[in-house]
Design a protein around this motif. Sequence first.
Motif, PDB file in Angstrom:
ATOM      1  N   UNK A 125       0.826  -1.215   0.000  1.00  0.00           N
ATOM      2  CA  UNK A 125       0.000   0.000   0.000  1.00  0.00           C
ATOM      3  C   UNK A 125       0.859   1.264   0.000  1.00  0.00           C
TER       4      UNK A 125
ATOM      5  N   UNK B   6       6.039  19.051 -15.090  1.00  0.00           N
ATOM      6  CA  UNK B   6       5.891  19.284 -16.526  1.00  0.00           C
ATOM      7  C   UNK B   6       4.983  20.466 -16.811  1.00  0.00           C
ATOM      8  N   UNK B   7       3.863  20.483 -16.098  1.00  0.00           N
ATOM      9  CA  UNK B   7       2.895  21.560 -16.300  1.00  0.00           C
ATOM     10  C   UNK B   7       3.502  22.904 -15.946  1.00  0.00           C
ATOM     11  N   UNK B   8       4.206  22.955 -14.825  1.00  0.00           N
ATOM     12  CA  UNK B   8       4.806  24.220 -14.404  1.00  0.00           C
ATOM     13  C   UNK B   8       5.903  24.669 -15.354  1.00  0.00           C
TER      14      UNK B   8
ATOM     15  N   UNK C 164      -7.911  13.040  -6.043  1.00  0.00           N
ATOM     16  CA  UNK C 164      -6.513  13.300  -6.332  1.00  0.00           C
ATOM     17  C   UNK C 164      -6.232  13.081  -7.836  1.00  0.00           C
TER      18      UNK C 164
ATOM     19  N   UNK D 225      -5.022  19.517 -13.925  1.00  0.00           N
ATOM     20  CA  UNK D 225      -3.881  20.439 -13.986  1.00  0.00           C
ATOM     21  C   UNK D 225      -3.094  20.202 -15.272  1.00  0.00           C
ATOM     22  N   UNK D 226      -2.796  18.952 -15.537  1.00  0.00           N
ATOM     23  CA  UNK D 226      -1.971  18.638 -16.696  1.00  0.00           C
ATOM     24  C   UNK D 226      -2.693  18.994 -18.002  1.00  0.00           C
TER      25      UNK D 226
ATOM     26  N   UNK E  11      -2.648  22.820 -18.753  1.00  0.00           N
ATOM     27  CA  UNK E  11      -1.396  23.335 -19.306  1.00  0.00           C
ATOM     28  C   UNK E  11      -1.118  22.749 -20.687  1.00  0.00           C
TER      29      UNK E  11
ATOM     30  N   UNK F 235       2.365   1.856  -3.339  1.00  0.00           N
ATOM     31  CA  UNK F 235       1.346   2.406  -4.223  1.00  0.00           C
ATOM     32  C   UNK F 235       1.204   3.923  -4.020  1.00  0.00           C
ATOM     33  N   UNK F 236       1.171   4.303  -2.712  1.00  0.00           N
ATOM     34  CA  UNK F 236       1.033   5.724  -2.376  1.00  0.00           C
ATOM     35  C   UNK F 236       2.226   6.530  -2.896  1.00  0.00           C
TER      36      UNK F 236
ATOM     37  N   UNK G 246       4.041  15.177 -13.188  1.00  0.00           N
ATOM     38  CA  UNK G 246       3.028  15.886 -13.973  1.00  0.00           C
ATOM     39  C   UNK G 246       2.990  17.367 -13.637  1.00  0.00           C
TER      40      UNK G 246
ATOM     41  N   UNK H 188       2.049   7.078  -6.598  1.00  0.00           N
ATOM     42  CA  UNK H 188       1.087   8.124  -6.965  1.00  0.00           C
ATOM     43  C   UNK H 188       1.700   9.504  -6.752  1.00  0.00           C
ATOM     44  N   UNK H 189       2.392   9.667  -5.627  1.00  0.00           N
ATOM     45  CA  UNK H 189       3.023  10.964  -5.327  1.00  0.00           C
ATOM     46  C   UNK H 189       4.079  11.287  -6.378  1.00  0.00           C
TER      47      UNK H 189
ATOM     48  N   UNK I 203       6.769  29.726 -21.111  1.00  0.00           N
ATOM     49  CA  UNK I 203       5.983  30.650 -21.922  1.00  0.00           C
ATOM     50  C   UNK I 203       6.260  32.095 -21.545  1.00  0.00           C
TER      51      UNK I 203
ATOM     52  N   UNK J  84      -5.000  15.817 -10.695  1.00  0.00           N
ATOM     53  CA  UNK J  84      -3.777  15.634 -11.498  1.00  0.00           C
ATOM     54  C   UNK J  84      -4.092  15.793 -12.984  1.00  0.00           C
TER      55      UNK J  84
ATOM     56  N   UNK K 120       2.434  12.304  -9.639  1.00  0.00           N
ATOM     57  CA  UNK K 120       1.868  13.644  -9.473  1.00  0.00           C
ATOM     58  C   UNK K 120       2.969  14.707  -9.585  1.00  0.00           C
TER      59      UNK K 120
ATOM     60  N   UNK L 144       6.076  24.134 -18.453  1.00  0.00           N
ATOM     61  CA  UNK L 144       5.416  24.665 -19.651  1.00  0.00           C
ATOM     62  C   UNK L 144       5.017  26.116 -19.429  1.00  0.00           C
ATOM     63  N   UNK L 145       4.389  26.372 -18.298  1.00  0.00           N
ATOM     64  CA  UNK L 145       3.907  27.715 -18.050  1.00  0.00           C
ATOM     65  C   UNK L 145       5.054  28.690 -17.821  1.00  0.00           C
TER      66      UNK L 145
ATOM     67  N   UNK M 157      10.289  25.340 -27.382  1.00  0.00           N
ATOM     68  CA  UNK M 157       9.858  24.778 -28.663  1.00  0.00           C
ATOM     69  C   UNK M 157       8.978  25.759 -29.452  1.00  0.00           C
TER      70      UNK M 157
END
Lengths: 197, 161
Positions: free
Chosen positions: A1, A18-20, B8, B15-16, B19, A4-5, A15, A8-9, A26, B12, A12, A22-23, A83
């Motif tokens: 367990x 990556x998202x940050x 959760x 958010x992804x 962007x 698994x946790x 992701x 997931x962290x 820009x 996730x 997260x 990108x922003x 890019x």
Amino acid sequence: MKIFKNSIVSVFSVLVGLALSTSVSMAEDFSAGSNAKEFGLEEEVKSTFSAKVVDMVCEIAGDCSDNCGNGERQLGLVRDADNKLISVLKNGQFSFNGAAEDLLPYCNKKVDVDGLMIGDPEEFNTQFYMVQLIREAGSDKWNKANRWTKKWAERNPEAKGKGPWFRRDPRVKKQVEATGYFGLGKEADIAYAKENQ
Amino acid sequence: MKSHFKLFSVAVVSVFTCFANINLAFSATEPKPIEIKGEIIDTWCYLSGVMGGQDAVIGTAHHTCALWCTAGGIPVGVLDEDGQIYMVLKLKGEDTLKQSDSIMEIQSDVITAKGLHYVRDGVNYLIVEDVIANDGISNFNHEDYGSVPPNSFPKKYLSNQ
């Protein structure tokens, strides 16, 4: 367990990272380390970055040509950091010259460039580039982006003479001869001259 | 625990996706057929403000400078009636820096063109497949601005005739 946790962290974190990134990219500031000359242009910002030189028609429309069109196509820069395709309008010269001749030796190569981003980003969604210095990635030697007039002279040996190239250019002279300085014919030119000279 | 995990996961993905969508929107290159009417302009002078305000760097006032810039290899654009600029990548099958007269002959003209429209990183690009109408020069702004820049009209025009 617990495994698994942790998984997931980790996912997260990747992701969000990556998202940050990108922003952030820009809105990244590319002025640090720039030695570009200021011109006092609209929303001018010094900008130096690494990029790949691309044939614009190939990059955008997938219509590719040998050696980026051999000087017959506009070339652009795909910036490494985000890019983003940068449209290059101008080289570093003062006399109405584009940048294709200066970018062509680096067709499809990685380069570092230095110059100015110009134009109102709110009005036009983006900014455009004036390249002043360029070097192949890994090189220490910057080259001035000023090849255009030399290449023009090679293409137009019959136009050799005094004064700036644009007053001797055969294509310009042909159009002015045909439709005058305002594009309305000789009579409009004469009328304007009589009123203003 | 199960509902926390669900929440959760949704967060996730949201958010992804958010962007990722921003990034895709700025880099899309899928072409769309377009019919566009606008003036052929010199993009450098219009966008940089190097010669003054936008109203002065179009039309008859800027015609000779537009010829200089086009011959000089600066990208040509179509300025449509909404003020949007479309960077011309090809004109009727011809590359725009080819040393021909085609692109010179339409400087400052208001044209109607059919072609393909691409958007990449916020910039409009245009492959002109055909010019279906040419209304010629319709902006006689030299009456207000003279020649822009001033040295684009000869100082001693009459005495040189």
